[in-house]
Scaffold this active site. Structure first.
Site, PDB file in Angstrom:
ATOM      1  N   GLN A 118       3.131  -1.379 -26.904  1.00 59.57           N
ATOM      2  CA  GLN A 118       3.579  -1.254 -25.441  1.00 59.57           C
ATOM      3  C   GLN A 118       5.129  -0.706 -25.340  1.00 59.57           C
ATOM      4  O   GLN A 118       5.189   0.105 -24.381  1.00 59.57           O
ATOM      5  CB  GLN A 118       3.504  -2.623 -24.831  1.00 59.57           C
TER       6      GLN A 118
ATOM      7  N   HIS B 223       6.137 -15.254  29.035  1.00 60.97           N
ATOM      8  CA  HIS B 223       4.941 -15.922  28.270  1.00 60.97           C
ATOM      9  C   HIS B 223       4.151 -17.110  29.227  1.00 60.97           C
ATOM     10  O   HIS B 223       2.927 -17.056  29.098  1.00 60.97           O
ATOM     11  CB  HIS B 223       5.439 -16.361  26.911  1.00 60.97           C
TER      12      HIS B 223
END
Length: 429
Positions: A250, A412
């Protein structure tokens, strides 16, 4: 006790380079935003010495490129894509739309809607990253994305035929031979000839990763990617040869790729350096892997299995390879990793290329809060609501009105009160 046998450069210590990358990428993105196709071409000519008549490959060009490849290469790509498609389809089948009646007359649900268009970057540069075409293009198609475009750079002026074939076989709708920030910017921002996308995915170098970071918000991205990372967890049931092989396997991704050995075996901890030096003598990519190990490699020695688990979670590596007496214990107890590779028979290269899981994974400790690329990343889980009876609307409205009043949201509250007024006194049959 936790002892650092070998210390490597930390992310914090590489911050100055990151600042330079940020400034360069910001200017390049601005160039493409304002200059369109001409800016993309100028950047490609300057950075890659690449300026063909059209960056987009025609169907005839793609067919000719694929025909150049040996049948074995085609067969191997097809095998890898079959594994990746199978697992992605299983993942997709696990994601369900839902609808439920939570109260009498109140129905809530969500739908999993694919993103409409995705741009996939498939790196080239030092290595032709054929597998990244499977991981991005194919996975997006399994998720149901309608338009998938893909970019990959020329390599020293040559067309990476296997990468183009993988893109085509994975289902890419448009293929562009274009690399770097200019490719990412073209896909995200669009130009006179290229329609922009809704989402960008795929790995890349530091400049590509920074471009995705700066473009996030304008488009979605899979994740913020850094250099490839690997963490090897080993005990006395493993040995220095396999540990060194898998660390270097890796580290060869790039000179800034962290490779960490975490072990409770003093023999492995103190023997790993000599084995790595021995393998570097014959490794064809030693010029890269050796630098990565020298500068970013770490060896950490602990006493107990509990310390192996806690240190691994602290590191939160992209790849975590467990070669211990009981590797599944780490599956049960670890919480921070990109991809977990259990047992000596398994290794990160299998996951990178062929086994079926996706290789685009979180780096820079992002595994603390996200997983890697998968079909779910291409889906928007969107909720909906439906009230089917007057009684339910009035009942919810009464609660809503009082809750809005607490917060002083008069508009609301008016929405709720109107429904209570209209539906709260319905005649009964």
């Amino acid at each position: 006790m936790i002892r650092q046998i070998k210390k490597g450069i930390t992310y914090a210590e590489s911050g100055e380079a990151d600042a330079q990358v940020r400034a360069t990428v910001e200017q390049m993105l601005a160039d493409v935003k304002h200059g369109g196709d001409a800016a993309v071409r100028a950047l490609s000519r300057r950075l890659d010495d690449w300026s063909p008549e059209s960056f987009r490959l025609s169907p005839e060009q793609i067919e000719a490129i694929v025909a150049m490849l040996p049948q074995q290469v085609i067969d191997d790509i097809r095998f890898a894509q079959t594994q990746i498609r199978n697992f992605a389809q299983i993942q997709r089948a696990s994601i369900q739309d839902v609808e439920v009646e939570t109260l009498p007359g109140v129905f809530l649900g969500h739908k999993n809607i694919p993103v409409n268009s995705v741009g996939c970057y498939v790196p080239g540069g030092r290595y032709p990253m054929v597998a990244s075409a499977h991981m991005s293009v194919l996975t997006a198609k399994v998720a149901g994305v309608k338009r998938v475009i893909a970019c990959t750079p020329p390599i020293k002026g040559e067309i990476p035929a296997a990468t183009v074939a993988a893109m085509q076989m994975a289902g890419a709708d448009e293929i562009y031979l274009l690399g770097g920030v200019q490719a990412v910017a073209m896909m995200a921002l669009g130009t006179e000839t290229v329609q922009g996308v809704d989402m960008l995915v795929g790995p890349g170098n530091a400049y590509v990763a920074e471009a995705k970071r700066q473009l996030y918000g304008k488009v979605g991205i899979d994740l913020f990617a850094g250099p490839t990372e690997t963490l090897i967890i080993a005990d006395d049931t493993s040995d220095v040869e396999v540990c060194a092989t898998d660390l270097l396997g890796q580290a060869e991704h790039g000179p800034t790729s962290p490779a960490v050995l975490l072990t409770n075996s003093p023999a492995i901890a103190h023997g790993i350096q000599a084995e790595i030096e021995r393998q570097l003598e014959t490794l064809p990519t030693a010029d890269v892997a050796g630098v990565a190990w020298r500068d970013y490699g770490q060896v950490i020695l602990v006493d107990t299995v509990d310390e192996l688990i806690s240190e691994a979670d602290r590191i939160a590596s992209e790849h975590v390879q467990v070669m211990t007496e009981n590797p599944r214990l780490f599956l049960e107890r670890m919480t921070n990793y990109g991809g977990l590779f259990l047992g000596e028979r398994t290794n990160v290269a299998y996951g990178d290329k062929v086994i079926g899981t996706n290789h685009t994974l979180p780096t820079r400790e992002a595994a603390r809060y996200t997983g890697g690329l998968w079909v779910g990343k291409f889906l928007k889980t969107c909720t909906y609501q439906e009230i089917r009876t007057a009684e339910a609307s009035a009942m919810i409205g009464e609660y809503c009105s009082r809750l809005c009043a607490i917060e002083n949201f008069a508009g609301h509250q008016a929405q709720a009160d109107l429904r209570v007024e209209r539906y709260g006194h319905q005649p009964t049959n």
